[in-house]
Motif scaffolding. Structure first.
Motif, PDB file in Angstrom:
ATOM      1  N   GLU A 117       0.819  -1.205   0.000  1.00 35.64           N
ATOM      2  CA  GLU A 117       0.000   0.000   0.000  1.00 35.64           C
ATOM      3  C   GLU A 117       0.854   1.257   0.000  1.00 35.64           C
ATOM      4  N   GLU A 118       2.145   1.093   0.202  1.00 34.54           N
ATOM      5  CA  GLU A 118       3.118   2.164   0.037  1.00 34.54           C
ATOM      6  C   GLU A 118       4.458   1.537  -0.307  1.00 34.54           C
ATOM      7  N   THR A 119       5.333   2.299  -0.906  1.00 33.88           N
ATOM      8  CA  THR A 119       6.645   1.796  -1.293  1.00 33.88           C
ATOM      9  C   THR A 119       7.468   1.466  -0.059  1.00 33.88           C
ATOM     10  N   ALA A 120       8.114   0.306  -0.073  1.00 34.77           N
ATOM     11  CA  ALA A 120       9.026  -0.066   1.006  1.00 34.77           C
ATOM     12  C   ALA A 120      10.352   0.658   0.786  1.00 34.77           C
ATOM     13  N   LYS A 121      10.825   1.397   1.806  1.00 36.80           N
ATOM     14  CA  LYS A 121      12.003   2.236   1.650  1.00 36.80           C
ATOM     15  C   LYS A 121      13.113   1.843   2.623  1.00 36.80           C
ATOM     16  N   ILE A 122      14.314   1.732   2.054  1.00 36.57           N
ATOM     17  CA  ILE A 122      15.501   1.456   2.840  1.00 36.57           C
ATOM     18  C   ILE A 122      15.931   2.722   3.570  1.00 36.57           C
ATOM     19  N   PHE A 123      16.263   2.599   4.857  1.00 34.90           N
ATOM     20  CA  PHE A 123      16.900   3.689   5.587  1.00 34.90           C
ATOM     21  C   PHE A 123      18.395   3.396   5.662  1.00 34.90           C
ATOM     22  N   ASN A 124      19.195   4.399   5.331  1.00 37.64           N
ATOM     23  CA  ASN A 124      20.618   4.178   5.110  1.00 37.64           C
ATOM     24  C   ASN A 124      21.416   3.869   6.364  1.00 37.64           C
ATOM     25  N   ASP A 125      20.813   4.099   7.530  1.00 41.78           N
ATOM     26  CA  ASP A 125      21.526   3.851   8.783  1.00 41.78           C
ATOM     27  C   ASP A 125      21.104   2.535   9.438  1.00 41.78           C
ATOM     28  N   THR A 126      20.468   1.645   8.684  1.00 38.00           N
ATOM     29  CA  THR A 126      19.988   0.390   9.283  1.00 38.00           C
ATOM     30  C   THR A 126      20.768  -0.816   8.799  1.00 38.00           C
ATOM     31  N   GLY A 127      21.844  -0.614   8.099  1.00 36.53           N
ATOM     32  CA  GLY A 127      22.670  -1.707   7.583  1.00 36.53           C
ATOM     33  C   GLY A 127      23.829  -1.995   8.519  1.00 36.53           C
ATOM     34  N   PRO A 128      25.042  -2.155   7.977  1.00 35.29           N
ATOM     35  CA  PRO A 128      25.308  -1.905   6.560  1.00 35.29           C
ATOM     36  C   PRO A 128      24.775  -2.990   5.620  1.00 35.29           C
ATOM     37  N   GLU A 129      24.612  -4.224   6.122  1.00 36.72           N
ATOM     38  CA  GLU A 129      24.077  -5.300   5.289  1.00 36.72           C
ATOM     39  C   GLU A 129      22.564  -5.369   5.468  1.00 36.72           C
ATOM     40  N   ILE A 130      21.853  -5.326   4.357  1.00 35.55           N
ATOM     41  CA  ILE A 130      20.402  -5.480   4.391  1.00 35.55           C
ATOM     42  C   ILE A 130      20.038  -6.571   3.395  1.00 35.55           C
ATOM     43  N   VAL A 131      19.287  -7.552   3.849  1.00 34.46           N
ATOM     44  CA  VAL A 131      18.895  -8.689   3.012  1.00 34.46           C
ATOM     45  C   VAL A 131      17.388  -8.869   3.103  1.00 34.46           C
ATOM     46  N   ILE A 132      16.755  -9.037   1.943  1.00 31.75           N
ATOM     47  CA  ILE A 132      15.329  -9.353   1.903  1.00 31.75           C
ATOM     48  C   ILE A 132      15.193 -10.661   1.148  1.00 31.75           C
ATOM     49  N   ASP A 133      14.758 -11.715   1.832  1.00 33.37           N
ATOM     50  CA  ASP A 133      14.719 -13.064   1.273  1.00 33.37           C
ATOM     51  C   ASP A 133      13.293 -13.599   1.320  1.00 33.37           C
ATOM     52  N   GLY A 134      12.716 -13.830   0.140  1.00 33.37           N
ATOM     53  CA  GLY A 134      11.341 -14.319   0.066  1.00 33.37           C
ATOM     54  C   GLY A 134      11.191 -15.817   0.123  1.00 33.37           C
ATOM     55  N   GLY A 135      12.298 -16.540   0.237  1.00 34.63           N
ATOM     56  CA  GLY A 135      12.220 -17.990   0.377  1.00 34.63           C
ATOM     57  C   GLY A 135      11.615 -18.697  -0.819  1.00 34.63           C
ATOM     58  N   GLY A 136      11.533 -18.019  -1.949  1.00 37.68           N
ATOM     59  CA  GLY A 136      10.952 -18.623  -3.141  1.00 37.68           C
ATOM     60  C   GLY A 136       9.444 -18.701  -3.126  1.00 37.68           C
ATOM     61  N   LEU A 137       8.803 -18.166  -2.099  1.00 38.08           N
ATOM     62  CA  LEU A 137       7.349 -18.231  -1.975  1.00 38.08           C
ATOM     63  C   LEU A 137       6.669 -16.868  -2.029  1.00 38.08           C
ATOM     64  N   VAL A 138       7.438 -15.807  -1.825  1.00 35.17           N
ATOM     65  CA  VAL A 138       6.844 -14.486  -1.639  1.00 35.17           C
ATOM     66  C   VAL A 138       6.940 -13.654  -2.912  1.00 35.17           C
ATOM     67  N   THR A 139       5.808 -13.078  -3.292  1.00 31.78           N
ATOM     68  CA  THR A 139       5.728 -12.100  -4.364  1.00 31.78           C
ATOM     69  C   THR A 139       5.345 -10.758  -3.762  1.00 31.78           C
ATOM     70  N   LEU A 140       6.101  -9.731  -4.091  1.00 31.30           N
ATOM     71  CA  LEU A 140       5.751  -8.373  -3.694  1.00 31.30           C
ATOM     72  C   LEU A 140       5.176  -7.655  -4.901  1.00 31.30           C
ATOM     73  N   SER A 141       4.008  -7.064  -4.721  1.00 26.73           N
ATOM     74  CA  SER A 141       3.318  -6.381  -5.810  1.00 26.73           C
ATOM     75  C   SER A 141       3.168  -4.903  -5.502  1.00 26.73           C
ATOM     76  N   GLY A 142       3.354  -4.091  -6.538  1.00 29.93           N
ATOM     77  CA  GLY A 142       3.071  -2.667  -6.409  1.00 29.93           C
ATOM     78  C   GLY A 142       1.639  -2.332  -6.759  1.00 29.93           C
ATOM     79  N   GLY A 143       0.861  -3.355  -7.114  1.00 31.02           N
ATOM     80  CA  GLY A 143      -0.541  -3.139  -7.433  1.00 31.02           C
ATOM     81  C   GLY A 143      -0.775  -2.292  -8.668  1.00 31.02           C
TER      82      GLY A 143
END
Length: 378
Positions: A117-143
């Motif tokens: 319902e809104e764009t997912a946004k990275i904040f630059n101070d929350t890393g330094p490594e950021i990983v988003i893993d859908g496990g092969g099951l997750v689809t993210l849609s912008g609608g």
């Protein structure tokens, strides 16, 4: 180049780059085209149910270097969901991405589509490594209404973390085992990135799929229905590994330029991946010819800028379409220092465009070095 990188960086740390490509050749008739979308994945379609073409080129057999492999997610920072589909919400995704770290999903055993319902946004101070893993099951849609994922080290709203936002080594974002559908940045800005916009730090994409994403359909300086990338740290390559952009009729991505991916001054290493049925919808090139809206280059891949490399290994590019230049690949190195490396790859059956000085379906300066080994370009 409408706005050179050097000029932008001198003017403002918060600047957002525009595309350039001021050395195109040829003219020729336009071909194909169509509307701003690629058919769209409607609710209940295969894409929403986790179906569609698999991630990656099934014939790709290139070794993947260690730094290009999937990240370790055995100790996640955040797990989205409690084992039920209902627990995997847009709000949960947006909050998890804002929080950074290693993010995984527990939405149950079946494929799931989460429409943001809104764009997912990275904040630059929350890393330094950021990983988003859908496990092969997750689809993210912008609608079909919004970009899905946004990262920008020079966006003050996302927190400035160094005095050199144009060249900092973090965040280092990895997206893996995910599907991105119906991301749409049309009208948001003049940059592109229907599914993912990534400026600064580093981005890596592994085992992921991009279907029916879109950005503005015309304009000389907009691109990347799947991914738009700018200012990767120290010019290090953006890796795309075992991933699919389009892959079958009805699943393609579309934008003014770069139906699959687009960048300014970014080097790419694309391994064992598939690009097909993507479209560059614009017309008139860059700069736009008189009486045209501009764009229409790079059916699958659009690279512009100065010193950069496009390296393809085990990758198939077919049945993409343009109206201007580079039915498969548009690669303009403005200072004539860039190069292309194609190994164990196939480029075939891409449609439209002109200005092919070295190989069919690839638009480039005639002094751009292109190394081709064990590959088919026809």
């Amino acid at each position: 180049m409408r706005r050179s990188l050097a000029l932008i960086l001198c003017l403002s740390l918060a600047a957002v780059l525009g595309a350039c490509g001021d050395d195109q050749r040829g003219g020729g008739e336009t071909t194909g085209g169509g509307g701003a979308g690629s058919g769209g994945a409607t609710p209940g379609s295969l894409a929403h149910a986790g179906g569609g073409p698999a991630a990656g080129n099934p014939d790709g057999s290139c070794a993947v270097p260690a730094e290009a492999r999937a990240a370790d997610t055995s100790s996640p920072t955040t797990v989205i969901g409690d084992g039920t589909p209902e627990s995997c919400t847009s709000a949960a995704v947006v909050a998890a991405v804002a929080g950074g770290g290693v993010i995984t999903f527990d939405c149950g055993p079946d494929p799931i589509t989460i429409t943001l319902e809104e764009t997912a946004k990275i904040f630059n101070d929350t890393g330094p490594e950021i990983v988003i893993d859908g496990g092969g099951l997750v689809t993210l849609s912008g609608g079909g209404e919004r970009r899905i994922l946004y990262m920008n080290t020079c966006d003050e709203a996302q927190v400035w973390t160094t005095p050199s936002c144009d060249n900092q080594d973090h965040p280092r974002l990895t997206v893996q085992n995910l599907t991105f559908i119906e991301g749409d940045s049309t009208g948001d800005d003049d940059e592109g990135g229907g599914a993912i916009f990534a400026q600064g730090g580093r981005l890596k994409v592994v085992n992921s799929r991009f279907f029916n994403n879109a950005c503005d359909p015309t304009g000389p300086d907009v691109g990347g229905a799947g991914i738009r990338a700018l200012m990767q740290y120290e010019g290090l390559p953006l890796y795309v590994v075992n991933s699919t952009f389009g892959g079958a009729e009805g699943y393609g991505n579309a934008c003014a330029n770069g139906g699959g991916i687009s960048s300014i001054g970014v080097s790419w290493t694309v391994i064992n991946s598939l690009f097909s049925h993507n479209r560059a919808l614009g017309n008139g090139g860059n700069p736009a010819e008189a009486g045209t809206p501009g764009g229409g280059s790079g059916g699958a891949i659009y690279n512009d800028g100065n010193t950069m490399t496009l390296a393809l290994c085990g990758t198939r590019i077919e049945r993409n379409e343009v109206n201007a230049y580079g039915s498969a690949i548009f690669f303009v190195s403005n200072d004539h220092t860039g190069n292309i490396v194609i190994d164990r790859s196939v480029i075939t059956g891409n449609v439209g465009g002109s200005w092919y000085p070295t190989y069919p379906q690839i638009s480039n300066h005639d002094d751009t070095p292109i190394s081709v080994t064990d590959s088919t370009i026809e």
